[in-house]
Design an enzyme around this catalytic site. Sequence first.
Site, PDB file in Angstrom:
ATOM      1  N   HIS A   1       0.864  -1.145  -0.068  1.00  0.00           N
ATOM      2  CA  HIS A   1      -0.148  -0.069   0.089  1.00  0.00           C
ATOM      3  C   HIS A   1       0.983   1.393   0.137  1.00  0.00           C
ATOM      4  O   HIS A   1       0.657   2.110   0.783  1.00  0.00           O
ATOM      5  CB  HIS A   1      -0.923  -0.062   0.848  1.00  0.00           C
ATOM      6  CG  HIS A   1      -0.806  -0.034   2.482  1.00  0.00           C
ATOM      7  ND1 HIS A   1       0.262   0.646   3.140  1.00  0.00           N
ATOM      8  CD2 HIS A   1      -1.312  -0.921   3.541  1.00  0.00           C
ATOM      9  CE1 HIS A   1       0.377   0.429   4.286  1.00  0.00           C
ATOM     10  NE2 HIS A   1      -0.704  -0.282   4.844  1.00  0.00           N
TER      11      HIS A   1
ATOM     12  N   HIS B   1      -5.799  -8.281  14.349  1.00  0.00           N
ATOM     13  CA  HIS B   1      -5.934  -7.028  13.657  1.00  0.00           C
ATOM     14  C   HIS B   1      -6.585  -7.464  12.265  1.00  0.00           C
ATOM     15  O   HIS B   1      -6.453  -8.291  11.568  1.00  0.00           O
ATOM     16  CB  HIS B   1      -4.544  -6.608  13.210  1.00  0.00           C
ATOM     17  CG  HIS B   1      -4.192  -5.292  12.302  1.00  0.00           C
ATOM     18  ND1 HIS B   1      -5.359  -4.550  12.196  1.00  0.00           N
ATOM     19  CD2 HIS B   1      -3.116  -5.040  11.567  1.00  0.00           C
ATOM     20  CE1 HIS B   1      -4.635  -3.638  11.303  1.00  0.00           C
ATOM     21  NE2 HIS B   1      -3.431  -3.886  10.940  1.00  0.00           N
TER      22      HIS B   1
ATOM     23  N   GLU C   1      -6.696  -5.953   9.373  1.00  0.00           N
ATOM     24  CA  GLU C   1      -6.090  -5.385   7.943  1.00  0.00           C
ATOM     25  C   GLU C   1      -6.167  -6.700   7.270  1.00  0.00           C
ATOM     26  O   GLU C   1      -5.779  -7.743   7.618  1.00  0.00           O
ATOM     27  CB  GLU C   1      -4.910  -4.591   8.092  1.00  0.00           C
ATOM     28  CG  GLU C   1      -4.611  -3.839   6.836  1.00  0.00           C
ATOM     29  CD  GLU C   1      -3.667  -2.819   6.772  1.00  0.00           C
ATOM     30  OE1 GLU C   1      -2.999  -2.545   8.139  1.00  0.00           O
ATOM     31  OE2 GLU C   1      -3.430  -2.108   5.914  1.00  0.00           O
TER      32      GLU C   1
ATOM     33  N   ASP D   1      -4.031  -8.135   4.978  1.00  0.00           N
ATOM     34  CA  ASP D   1      -2.837  -8.903   5.192  1.00  0.00           C
ATOM     35  C   ASP D   1      -2.874 -10.069   5.915  1.00  0.00           C
ATOM     36  O   ASP D   1      -2.075 -10.762   6.004  1.00  0.00           O
ATOM     37  CB  ASP D   1      -1.470  -8.006   5.297  1.00  0.00           C
ATOM     38  CG  ASP D   1      -1.566  -6.974   6.190  1.00  0.00           C
ATOM     39  OD1 ASP D   1      -2.590  -6.280   6.568  1.00  0.00           O
ATOM     40  OD2 ASP D   1      -0.442  -6.662   6.492  1.00  0.00           O
TER      41      ASP D   1
ATOM     42  N   HIS E   1      -2.070  -0.190  14.894  1.00  0.00           N
ATOM     43  CA  HIS E   1      -2.288   1.406  14.063  1.00  0.00           C
ATOM     44  C   HIS E   1      -3.465   1.195  13.638  1.00  0.00           C
ATOM     45  O   HIS E   1      -3.886   2.243  12.902  1.00  0.00           O
ATOM     46  CB  HIS E   1      -1.191   1.201  13.142  1.00  0.00           C
ATOM     47  CG  HIS E   1      -1.429   0.518  11.672  1.00  0.00           C
ATOM     48  ND1 HIS E   1      -1.426   0.979  10.573  1.00  0.00           N
ATOM     49  CD2 HIS E   1      -1.368  -1.022  11.712  1.00  0.00           C
ATOM     50  CE1 HIS E   1      -1.496  -0.300   9.619  1.00  0.00           C
ATOM     51  NE2 HIS E   1      -1.582  -1.582  10.252  1.00  0.00           N
TER      52      HIS E   1
ATOM     53  N   ASP F   1       1.099  -6.330  14.138  1.00  0.00           N
ATOM     54  CA  ASP F   1       1.924  -5.508  13.273  1.00  0.00           C
ATOM     55  C   ASP F   1       3.102  -4.825  14.537  1.00  0.00           C
ATOM     56  O   ASP F   1       4.269  -4.460  13.925  1.00  0.00           O
ATOM     57  CB  ASP F   1       1.217  -4.221  12.594  1.00  0.00           C
ATOM     58  CG  ASP F   1       0.424  -4.561  11.282  1.00  0.00           C
ATOM     59  OD1 ASP F   1       0.714  -5.492  10.927  1.00  0.00           O
ATOM     60  OD2 ASP F   1      -0.344  -3.676  11.182  1.00  0.00           O
TER      61      ASP F   1
ATOM     62  N   TYR G   1       9.835   0.162   9.101  1.00  0.00           N
ATOM     63  CA  TYR G   1       8.363  -0.313   9.524  1.00  0.00           C
ATOM     64  C   TYR G   1       7.573   0.823  10.636  1.00  0.00           C
ATOM     65  O   TYR G   1       6.779   1.251  10.486  1.00  0.00           O
ATOM     66  CB  TYR G   1       8.370  -1.671  10.302  1.00  0.00           C
ATOM     67  CG  TYR G   1       6.804  -2.335  10.275  1.00  0.00           C
ATOM     68  CD1 TYR G   1       6.305  -2.965   8.993  1.00  0.00           C
ATOM     69  CD2 TYR G   1       6.181  -1.932  11.144  1.00  0.00           C
ATOM     70  CE1 TYR G   1       5.379  -3.293   8.778  1.00  0.00           C
ATOM     71  CE2 TYR G   1       4.740  -2.483  11.171  1.00  0.00           C
ATOM     72  CZ  TYR G   1       4.215  -3.079   9.860  1.00  0.00           C
ATOM     73  OH  TYR G   1       2.989  -3.447   9.941  1.00  0.00           O
TER      74      TYR G   1
ATOM     75  N   HIS H   1       4.536  -9.587  10.801  1.00  0.00           N
ATOM     76  CA  HIS H   1       5.458  -9.643   9.725  1.00  0.00           C
ATOM     77  C   HIS H   1       6.880  -9.680  10.271  1.00  0.00           C
ATOM     78  O   HIS H   1       7.507  -8.989  11.038  1.00  0.00           O
ATOM     79  CB  HIS H   1       5.397  -8.214   9.051  1.00  0.00           C
ATOM     80  CG  HIS H   1       4.102  -7.702   8.698  1.00  0.00           C
ATOM     81  ND1 HIS H   1       3.330  -8.410   7.360  1.00  0.00           N
ATOM     82  CD2 HIS H   1       3.162  -6.972   9.089  1.00  0.00           C
ATOM     83  CE1 HIS H   1       2.248  -7.861   7.308  1.00  0.00           C
ATOM     84  NE2 HIS H   1       2.191  -7.042   8.167  1.00  0.00           N
TER      85      HIS H   1
END
Length: 398
Positions: free
Chosen positions: A28, A82, A84, A86, A148, A167, A195, A226
């Site tokens: 992104h 989370h 998101e 991914d 986040h 994350d 990051y 990650h």
Amino acid sequence: MGHSADAVRITDDVYWVGAIDRDLRDFHGYSTERGTTYNAFLIRADNITLVDTVRAPFFDEMMARIASVVDPSRIDFIVSNHSELDHTGCLPRTVACVRPEKIFASANGLKALAAHFHTDLGATAVADGETVSLGNRTLAFYETRMLHWPDSMFCHLPEEELLFSQDGFGMHLASDERFADEIDPAVLHEETAKYYANILLPFSPMVKMALEKTAGLRIGAILPDHGPLWRKNPERVIEWYGAWAAQKPAAKALIVYDTMWYSTEAMAGAVADGLRAEGVEAVLCRASACHRSNIATEYLECGALVVGTPTLNACMFPALADVLSYLKGLKRKNLTGAVFGSYGWNGEGVAQAKEALAAMKIPLVAEPVSVQYVPDEPALERCRALGHEVARKLKESL
Ligand code: FEO
């Protein structure tokens, strides 16, 4: 895919069952020169639990890794730390395949999952500090709102001293090694900083709160979603996060510039000479030659932002407008600023860069140095003087 689809053992009962995305070069808008991993974890407790899933195209890879440890249909619980994509891209498919007894997410996570998938996954909300028994293990949930996303949470397995941090403490790095202690420390620092700069810097107050919240937990290893897993000395990355969240200025100036006929570039070099003469490191980034997410990494650990722009069609150079718009969103605090540039006839670019720094709440040490066409020696001397002035102000702030 040229790699084993086996799970990787972390402890006797906890396994990495994620996926490696070696091809990814853009996440992104964040440049991922080293690819990434989407980490998911299997806890082989009485109630077998999957913590997070992976990006949608990697479903088969994750399921193969799970199947190397247990039959996936034996999974009892799925945790979504989370929302998101991914980490949830293949959640609906995983739920359909596994049919877990329970899915746990934060209250905001339930809302975010509904807004992504428009179907009822049957998830249960867990509150900050709530624990769920896995039979012979316990999972404790800690809300980390805006770290986040509004839905973000960590979970902790006290019996194994493991923190699942989604994350947080992560990095984009598609290594063959699964553990941070197997990787070049310089790469670890660079990618962890990148990051933080690009994903977490705007939320630094929440990072501080999360560090306070987890300070009392026994943490033998940190397992982010990650990159490599911090199984040895997790205190090191916690210390990095504490320093970045504090946003203290460093004795380094970031000079972001661009140039059309090398006049603004010559000025940038003279500003850098002035900074270095005062013992301050100067890092030069030509905006159109550096990815904005790499400029952000330099921005994380600096004490001054110096912007040099030509004027193009009565505007700041477009590559600088892009970078400054991006850096503004990162909300970096405690910086000193300066502006310079060359122009042909009116010099609006420098004025616009000055306005951009004001909007970023970065005070200027002096009025911009603006030069028509090509800088002569007195003009370059004014640039060196600007560098000295930035360095002096920066050193006062250390
Ligand atoms: Fe890795 Fe915010 O998702």
